[in-house]
Design a protein around this motif. Structure first.
Motif, mmCIF file in Angstrom:
data_model
loop_
_atom_site.group_PDB
_atom_site.id
_atom_site.type_symbol
_atom_site.label_atom_id
_atom_site.label_comp_id
_atom_site.label_asym_id
_atom_site.label_seq_id
_atom_site.Cartn_x
_atom_site.Cartn_y
_atom_site.Cartn_z
ATOM 1 N N TRP A 227 12.155 -11.753 3.646
ATOM 2 C CA TRP A 227 11.032 -12.643 3.360
ATOM 3 C C TRP A 227 9.839 -11.840 2.844
ATOM 4 O O TRP A 227 9.168 -12.248 1.890
ATOM 5 C CB TRP A 227 10.648 -13.429 4.611
ATOM 6 N N LEU A 228 9.578 -10.690 3.451
ATOM 7 C CA LEU A 228 8.477 -9.842 2.988
ATOM 8 C C LEU A 228 8.747 -9.297 1.590
ATOM 9 O O LEU A 228 7.825 -9.124 0.785
ATOM 10 C CB LEU A 228 8.257 -8.684 3.970
ATOM 11 N N GLY B 44 2.760 -8.713 -0.283
ATOM 12 C CA GLY B 44 1.333 -8.909 -0.075
ATOM 13 C C GLY B 44 0.990 -10.116 0.771
ATOM 14 O O GLY B 44 -0.158 -10.561 0.781
ATOM 15 N N ALA B 45 1.976 -10.641 1.511
ATOM 16 C CA ALA B 45 1.707 -11.791 2.384
ATOM 17 C C ALA B 45 0.825 -11.357 3.546
ATOM 18 O O ALA B 45 0.884 -10.219 4.025
ATOM 19 C CB ALA B 45 3.013 -12.376 2.907
ATOM 20 N N SER B 46 0.023 -12.289 4.022
ATOM 21 C CA SER B 46 -0.832 -11.991 5.168
ATOM 22 C C SER B 46 -0.061 -12.202 6.463
ATOM 23 O O SER B 46 0.972 -12.879 6.492
ATOM 24 C CB SER B 46 -2.068 -12.883 5.158
ATOM 25 N N ILE C 269 4.924 0.918 4.906
ATOM 26 C CA ILE C 269 4.041 -0.141 4.464
ATOM 27 C C ILE C 269 2.709 0.467 4.036
ATOM 28 O O ILE C 269 2.430 1.636 4.299
ATOM 29 C CB ILE C 269 3.792 -1.190 5.572
ATOM 30 N N ASN C 270 1.895 -0.322 3.384
ATOM 31 C CA ASN C 270 0.538 0.075 3.044
ATOM 32 C C ASN C 270 -0.313 -0.118 4.303
ATOM 33 O O ASN C 270 -0.741 -1.229 4.613
ATOM 34 C CB ASN C 270 0.011 -0.773 1.889
ATOM 35 N N TRP C 271 -0.531 0.989 5.029
ATOM 36 C CA TRP C 271 -1.205 0.882 6.312
ATOM 37 C C TRP C 271 -2.671 0.473 6.166
ATOM 38 O O TRP C 271 -3.217 -0.232 7.021
ATOM 39 C CB TRP C 271 -1.105 2.206 7.072
ATOM 40 N N ASP C 272 -3.319 0.883 5.091
ATOM 41 C CA ASP C 272 -4.714 0.480 4.894
ATOM 42 C C ASP C 272 -4.820 -1.034 4.755
ATOM 43 O O ASP C 272 -5.688 -1.677 5.372
ATOM 44 C CB ASP C 272 -5.293 1.166 3.647
ATOM 45 N N ALA C 273 -3.937 -1.621 3.943
ATOM 46 C CA ALA C 273 -3.960 -3.067 3.761
ATOM 47 C C ALA C 273 -3.629 -3.788 5.063
ATOM 48 O O ALA C 273 -4.194 -4.843 5.375
ATOM 49 C CB ALA C 273 -2.976 -3.476 2.660
ATOM 50 N N GLU D 244 -2.792 -7.523 5.859
ATOM 51 C CA GLU D 244 -1.902 -7.829 4.746
ATOM 52 C C GLU D 244 -0.681 -6.927 4.820
ATOM 53 O O GLU D 244 -0.791 -5.729 5.118
ATOM 54 C CB GLU D 244 -2.646 -7.608 3.421
ATOM 55 N N ILE D 245 0.517 -7.491 4.568
ATOM 56 C CA ILE D 245 1.765 -6.734 4.701
ATOM 57 C C ILE D 245 2.300 -6.427 3.308
ATOM 58 O O ILE D 245 2.694 -7.333 2.568
ATOM 59 C CB ILE D 245 2.816 -7.525 5.497
ATOM 60 N N VAL D 246 2.308 -5.146 2.957
ATOM 61 C CA VAL D 246 2.838 -4.704 1.669
ATOM 62 C C VAL D 246 3.859 -3.601 1.941
ATOM 63 O O VAL D 246 3.519 -2.540 2.468
ATOM 64 C CB VAL D 246 1.712 -4.160 0.753
ATOM 65 N N LEU D 247 5.113 -3.858 1.614
ATOM 66 C CA LEU D 247 6.162 -2.858 1.786
ATOM 67 C C LEU D 247 6.076 -1.844 0.650
ATOM 68 O O LEU D 247 6.069 -2.214 -0.530
ATOM 69 C CB LEU D 247 7.541 -3.524 1.791
#
Length: 341
Positions: free
Chosen positions: A23-24, A29-31, A73-77, A83-86
């Motif tokens: 799903w991610l 970029g899903a919250s 993941i993008n830990w800053d985001a 926000e979850i960005v792989l």
């Protein structure tokens, strides 16, 4: 007050994680709140799952985790904007893919399912067909199933004479209203029926509607090509498959005391074609490489159609009246064929 997360059981947690990763991937970029709403869990459970994913992976040849062996993941985001960005996927691209032919076969099956009234909300099926098209090793051939209704690059291949009836059934299910129709049974008798549609199924080329018949006050099975003058009423559906007073058997046909017993011999590979007609406890034996068993049919007309659909693989053994009925029907067909050639 902060929402308190209920712990997931081990099996549920595994299923949740297996669903969350793809799903991610589809919702880059899903919250956290969007993911929580989709999966019906709390934001805290989503955060815990993402942190677990980020320390998961596949070890390399040294059996120890090196750079690139873990999801990331993008830990800053994640920490600043929820926000979850792989940013790194592990073993996803290495997984086996369907061939173009395999994907086309699966898409054809899904297209068939999308035509059934109980699948009136076809968004999930359409999404899966799209994923199969994108994820195959090559572009699948365009396919179509008669009577199916789909969008996009997958189109129907020919008009189906039963499509208008299927469309009426689908509309009645979507609107939650009853159907009225004329139905001709296997004895040639025609009656006006009022139906709460429950399920549409098929056996080979024949389609059947199972619904609550208000005339009989019970669940009945209707073959679609014997339905005529069907209309949608404004009467709300009173019975549904989930109701406690509605018994919807797994098999399409159930025996009744009025059924006729017929003994047939059929090649083993064709047994699935007649399994719905074999009653529980029927005596089934092997006879000269064929399976001899007993069927129960409501009328010999239905038996004639069944045997005609399996030329060379099924033979009527008894009673003599059944053999005579099938033989006469076959001879009439041969005579008509000869008269037109």
């Amino acid at each position: 007050m902060a929402e308190r997360a209920q712990p997931l059981q081990a099996r549920d947690k595994l299923a949740f994680l297996l669903s969350l990763v793809p799903w991610l991937m589809d919702h880059d970029g899903a919250s956290v709140s969007e993911a929580a709403a989709h999966f019906g869990v709390t934001p805290e459970q989503i955060r815990e799952a993402v942190e677990l994913i980020a320390v998961s992976g596949v070890p390399g040849e040294t059996d120890s985790y090196q750079h690139g062996d873990l999801f990331d993941i993008n830990w800053d985001a994640f920490e600043e904007r929820d926000e979850i960005v792989l940013t790194n996927l592990v073993a996803i691209d290495d997984s086996p893919r369907f061939s173009a032919r395999e994907a086309a076969a699966l898409i054809a099956g899904l297209q068939y399912l999308s035509a059934l009234p109980e699948n009136a909300d076809r968004a999930a099926i359409a999404s899966l067909m799209s994923k199969l098209s994108r994820g195959a090793s090559a572009q699948p051939s365009q396919v179509g199933v008669e009577g199916a209704v789909t969008t996009g690059a997958i189109d129907t291949i020919a008009p189906d004479p039963l499509a208008p009836t299927l469309a009426l059934i689908r509309e009645s299910v979507e609107r939650g209203v009853q159907l009225e129709l004329d139905y001709q049974n296997s004895q040639g008798q025609r009656e006006r029926r009022r139906i709460d549609p429950l399920r549409v199924e098929s056996i080979d080329a024949d389609w059947y509607l199972r619904g609550w018949c208000h005339l009989r006050e019970a669940v009945r099975t209707f073959r679609l090509d014997r339905i005529s003058n069907a209309i949608i009423t404004e009467q709300p559906i009173e019975h549904r498959a989930s109701d406690s007073d509605v018994r919807l058997p797994d098999v399409l046909f159930e025996p009744s005391p009025e059924d006729l017993e017929v003994t047939i011999e059929v090649v083993p590979s064709a047994m699935p074609l007649v399994s719905d007609y074999i009653p529980d406890g029927a005596n089934t034996t092997e006879h000269e490489g064929r399976i001899r068993t007993t069927l129960r049919v409501s009328h010999y007309h239905g038996l004639k159609r069944l045997i005609a659909s399996m030329p060379g693989v099924a033979v009527v053994v008894a009673p003599p009246s059944a053999r005579a009925a099938v033989q006469a029907w076959a001879q009439a067909g041969v005579a008509r064929y000869r008269s037109t050639t």
